[in-house]
Design a protein around this motif. Structure first.
Motif, PDB file in Angstrom:
ATOM      1  N   MET A   1       0.940  -1.110  -0.156  1.00 41.01           N
ATOM      2  CA  MET A   1       0.077   0.146  -0.058  1.00 41.01           C
ATOM      3  C   MET A   1       0.917   1.119  -0.084  1.00 41.01           C
ATOM      4  N   GLU A   2       0.497   2.296  -0.746  1.00 45.17           N
ATOM      5  CA  GLU A   2       1.182   3.552  -0.817  1.00 45.17           C
ATOM      6  C   GLU A   2       1.195   4.336   0.550  1.00 45.17           C
ATOM      7  N   ILE A   3       2.265   4.890   0.933  1.00 45.44           N
ATOM      8  CA  ILE A   3       2.461   5.444   2.058  1.00 45.44           C
ATOM      9  C   ILE A   3       1.277   6.650   2.295  1.00 45.44           C
ATOM     10  N   GLY A   4       1.131   7.285   1.205  1.00 43.11           N
ATOM     11  CA  GLY A   4       0.188   8.576   1.425  1.00 43.11           C
ATOM     12  C   GLY A   4      -1.258   7.731   1.542  1.00 43.11           C
ATOM     13  N   SER A   5      -1.731   6.865   0.809  1.00 44.85           N
ATOM     14  CA  SER A   5      -3.103   6.365   0.846  1.00 44.85           C
ATOM     15  C   SER A   5      -3.060   5.790   2.530  1.00 44.85           C
ATOM     16  N   TYR A   6      -1.965   5.188   2.945  1.00 43.79           N
ATOM     17  CA  TYR A   6      -1.955   4.676   4.295  1.00 43.79           C
ATOM     18  C   TYR A   6      -2.161   5.797   5.459  1.00 43.79           C
ATOM     19  N   ILE A   7      -1.552   6.945   5.173  1.00 42.30           N
ATOM     20  CA  ILE A   7      -1.572   7.970   5.861  1.00 42.30           C
ATOM     21  C   ILE A   7      -3.072   8.674   5.922  1.00 42.30           C
ATOM     22  N   LYS A   8      -3.755   8.660   4.650  1.00 39.86           N
ATOM     23  CA  LYS A   8      -5.023   9.112   4.748  1.00 39.86           C
ATOM     24  C   LYS A   8      -5.973   8.333   5.151  1.00 39.86           C
ATOM     25  N   LEU A  21      -3.636  17.532  10.690  1.00 43.60           N
ATOM     26  CA  LEU A  21      -2.453  16.482  10.589  1.00 43.60           C
ATOM     27  C   LEU A  21      -1.227  17.372  10.028  1.00 43.60           C
ATOM     28  N   ALA A  22      -1.384  18.257   9.195  1.00 45.66           N
ATOM     29  CA  ALA A  22      -0.611  19.000   8.499  1.00 45.66           C
ATOM     30  C   ALA A  22       0.146  20.261   9.315  1.00 45.66           C
ATOM     31  N   GLU A  23      -0.536  20.549  10.260  1.00 39.14           N
ATOM     32  CA  GLU A  23      -0.042  21.844  10.947  1.00 39.14           C
ATOM     33  C   GLU A  23       1.344  21.584  11.475  1.00 39.14           C
ATOM     34  N   GLY A  24       2.077  22.607  11.333  1.00 38.83           N
ATOM     35  CA  GLY A  24       3.449  22.781  11.690  1.00 38.83           C
ATOM     36  C   GLY A  24       4.424  21.763  10.983  1.00 38.83           C
ATOM     37  N   ILE A  25       3.728  20.910  10.086  1.00 36.54           N
ATOM     38  CA  ILE A  25       4.804  19.786   9.379  1.00 36.54           C
ATOM     39  C   ILE A  25       4.920  20.018   7.862  1.00 36.54           C
ATOM     40  N   VAL A  26       3.600  20.350   7.088  1.00 37.12           N
ATOM     41  CA  VAL A  26       3.535  20.524   5.697  1.00 37.12           C
ATOM     42  C   VAL A  26       2.448  21.470   5.813  1.00 37.12           C
ATOM     43  N   SER A  27       2.277  22.106   4.385  1.00 34.38           N
ATOM     44  CA  SER A  27       1.150  22.722   3.997  1.00 34.38           C
ATOM     45  C   SER A  27      -0.183  21.892   3.959  1.00 34.38           C
ATOM     46  N   PRO A  43      11.372  11.280   3.794  1.00 27.90           N
ATOM     47  CA  PRO A  43      11.439  10.321   4.766  1.00 27.90           C
ATOM     48  C   PRO A  43      11.181  11.080   6.184  1.00 27.90           C
ATOM     49  N   GLU A  44      11.615  12.212   6.262  1.00 27.24           N
ATOM     50  CA  GLU A  44      11.528  13.047   7.323  1.00 27.24           C
ATOM     51  C   GLU A  44       9.939  13.507   7.589  1.00 27.24           C
ATOM     52  N   VAL A  45       9.503  14.073   6.504  1.00 24.42           N
ATOM     53  CA  VAL A  45       7.905  14.566   6.558  1.00 24.42           C
ATOM     54  C   VAL A  45       7.077  13.108   7.001  1.00 24.42           C
ATOM     55  N   CYS A  50       3.705  10.210  10.568  1.00 22.20           N
ATOM     56  CA  CYS A  50       3.324   9.033  11.276  1.00 22.20           C
ATOM     57  C   CYS A  50       3.330   8.909  12.622  1.00 22.20           C
ATOM     58  N   THR A  51       4.368   9.968  13.278  1.00 22.43           N
ATOM     59  CA  THR A  51       4.506   9.956  14.658  1.00 22.43           C
ATOM     60  C   THR A  51       3.343  10.719  15.079  1.00 22.43           C
ATOM     61  N   ARG A  52       2.715  11.909  14.360  1.00 21.88           N
ATOM     62  CA  ARG A  52       1.375  12.336  14.915  1.00 21.88           C
ATOM     63  C   ARG A  52       0.419  11.595  14.889  1.00 21.88           C
ATOM     64  N   LEU A  53       0.457  10.669  13.921  1.00 22.07           N
ATOM     65  CA  LEU A  53      -0.887   9.560  13.890  1.00 22.07           C
ATOM     66  C   LEU A  53      -0.749   8.501  14.976  1.00 22.07           C
ATOM     67  N   GLY A  54       0.629   8.540  15.576  1.00 23.00           N
ATOM     68  CA  GLY A  54       0.918   7.388  16.248  1.00 23.00           C
ATOM     69  C   GLY A  54       1.099   6.124  15.836  1.00 23.00           C
ATOM     70  N   ILE A  55       1.643   6.304  14.609  1.00 25.98           N
ATOM     71  CA  ILE A  55       1.918   4.681  13.867  1.00 25.98           C
ATOM     72  C   ILE A  55       3.650   4.602  13.600  1.00 25.98           C
TER      73      ILE A  55
END
Length: 421
Positions: A1-8, A21-27, A43-45, A50-55
């Motif tokens: 599974m693509e990481i983007g879909s997984y995050i969504k 989710l984006a606040e302070g990380i990306v737009s 990888p940093e983003v 993932c850290t904010r999502l707790g995964i």
């Protein structure tokens, strides 16, 4: 599974907005591109999201999850103990809660099937709706199961035309996939069942024979028996009674070989239907009676046998016996959490309950305002003939000949529709 879909998917499951989710990380716009696979984030983003999502990202754990998923999917594919299926589900939920897994989307899609097996239709619909936005990112394998399980849901709630549309979309995906022939046969069997529900008898025979050919090669006798029952139903409708009985007897034999009571009683139900169609009430009653008191048989099958047995006793004017069976039916329905999957049987049992109780007002209100519209909506012309005719007989006994004529005409029209299917 693509990481983007997984995050969504995880964001939606946690009811978090893209902005949160984006606040302070990306737009916000950049996160949208990541989730929809339109850009590849660093990888940093990914790590921060993932850290904010707790995964967490754990390849070794992902292999374990993948293996356990395959085991659980096979439990959903065949008939298995529901407690065992629930244990597998809970274990996988816990494993996937905080780990990125390639199996996540497939697991979420299989949840639809899981909820249907448990009879949790609202949960299944909620799961379908929760995945709808993500479905545009599905690959061909995901789409195959997505369409198949959506079809399963439609079928369970009586939307057979929509179910067929979903199954055909799933069937189209077979050209792009290399699935085990048993998986393909399962879809063919399911399509055959749906054709049967829609009274597409010849199509039902075609797909049942395709599935049967595979199940025979794989020595899967339980699935063979299910195909024989479908063929029996189709041949009964074509009034090829000898062929129907031959297929039912094959199913009965296979059911006994496997000591599968559900299968045995399902065959008895269909043999009862066959003899009822032939007007041989005594034999029909014999087969239906075998199911009524069998508390090991699933509730829907017992209620179906009860409804048919009531009808047979009513038709041969054994009203006291019909009333006794009605009481059993009412007792079983008392504890239902959700009446919707049993709606047809509910109407059948209560129709005779009010008819035999001489409660004319309730009888007329139920049949005219609820039952007949329900049958028309679902294009159930076979039952529409029976219950429109029952209303005609009711009004004829009350000397209300104009009303009686109206319902006899409805019965005749339904019969014409039925014979033209």
């Amino acid at each position: 599974m693509e990481i983007g879909s997984y995050i969504k998917l995880h964001r939606i499951k946690q009811e978090m907005t893209q902005a949160e989710l984006a606040e302070g990380i990306v737009s916000f716009a950049y996160l949208s591109k990541i989730e929809n696979g339109k850009t590849e984030a660093s990888p940093e983003v990914i790590s921060l999201l993932c850290t904010r999502l707790g995964i967490q990202l754990d390849n070794e754990k992902d292999i374990t999850i993948k293996n356990k998923c395959q085991e659980w999917y096979s439990q959903l594919f065949e008939v298995n103990d529901k407690d065992e299926i629930e244990r597998g589900y809970n274990e996988l939920e816990a494993l996937m809660e905080d780990t990125h897994s390639e199996s996540m989307v497939m697991f979420e899609i299989h949840k639809i099937r899981y909820f249907l097996i448990l009879g949790q239709y609202e949960a299944a619909l909620t799961q379908i709706n929760s995945l709808a936005d993500l479905s545009s990112t599905f690959d061909s394998l995901h789409q195959f199961y997505w369409y198949k399980f959506k079809g399963n849901y439609n079928s369970q709630v009586g939307e057979f035309n929509q179910a067929m549309r979903m199954y055909k979309l799933a069937e189209e995906k077979l050209n792009h996939l290399e699935l085990a022939e048993s998986e393909i046969a399962d879809l063919q069997y399911t399509i055959s069942v749906t054709h049967s529900k829609l009274r597409n008898t010849l199509d039902s025979i075609e797909y049942a024979n395709k599935a049967l050919d595979v199940f025979q090669r794989n020595y899967n006798f339980l699935r063979c028996a299910q195909c024989h029952i479908l063929l029996g139903i189709s041949y009964r409708r074509l009034m090829m009674y000898e062929k129907a009985i031959k297929n039912y007897n094959l199913a009965l034999h296979l059911g006994k070989l496997n000591n599968n009571r559900q299968l045995i009683q399902l065959t008895n139900q269909n043999l009862g239907n066959l003899y009822s169609t032939k007007g041989e009430a005594k034999q029909a009653i014999q087969y239906f009676g075998k199911i009524v008191d069998d508390d090991k048989v699933i509730l829907v099958e017992r209620l179906a046998a009860i409804a048919c047995l009531i009808r047979e006793y009513y038709n041969v004017e054994q009203y006291d016996k019909a009333k006794g069976i009605i009481e059993k039916g009412l007792s079983l329905m008392k504890d239902l959490d959700d009446i919707e999957p049993f709606r047809l049987l509910y109407y059948m049992i209560y129709t005779y309950h009010f008819a035999l109780g001489d409660d004319h007002e309730k009888f007329e209100n139920l049949v005219i305002n609820e039952f007949i519209p329900y049958l028309k909506k679902h294009k159930d012309y076979a039952n529409l003939v029976t219950y429109a005719e029952l209303m005609g007989q009711h009004y004829e006994r009350l000397y209300r000949y104009k009303d009686a004529t109206k319902f006899y005409k409805q019965a005749n029209l339904a019969y014409e529709q039925f014979t033209n299917i």
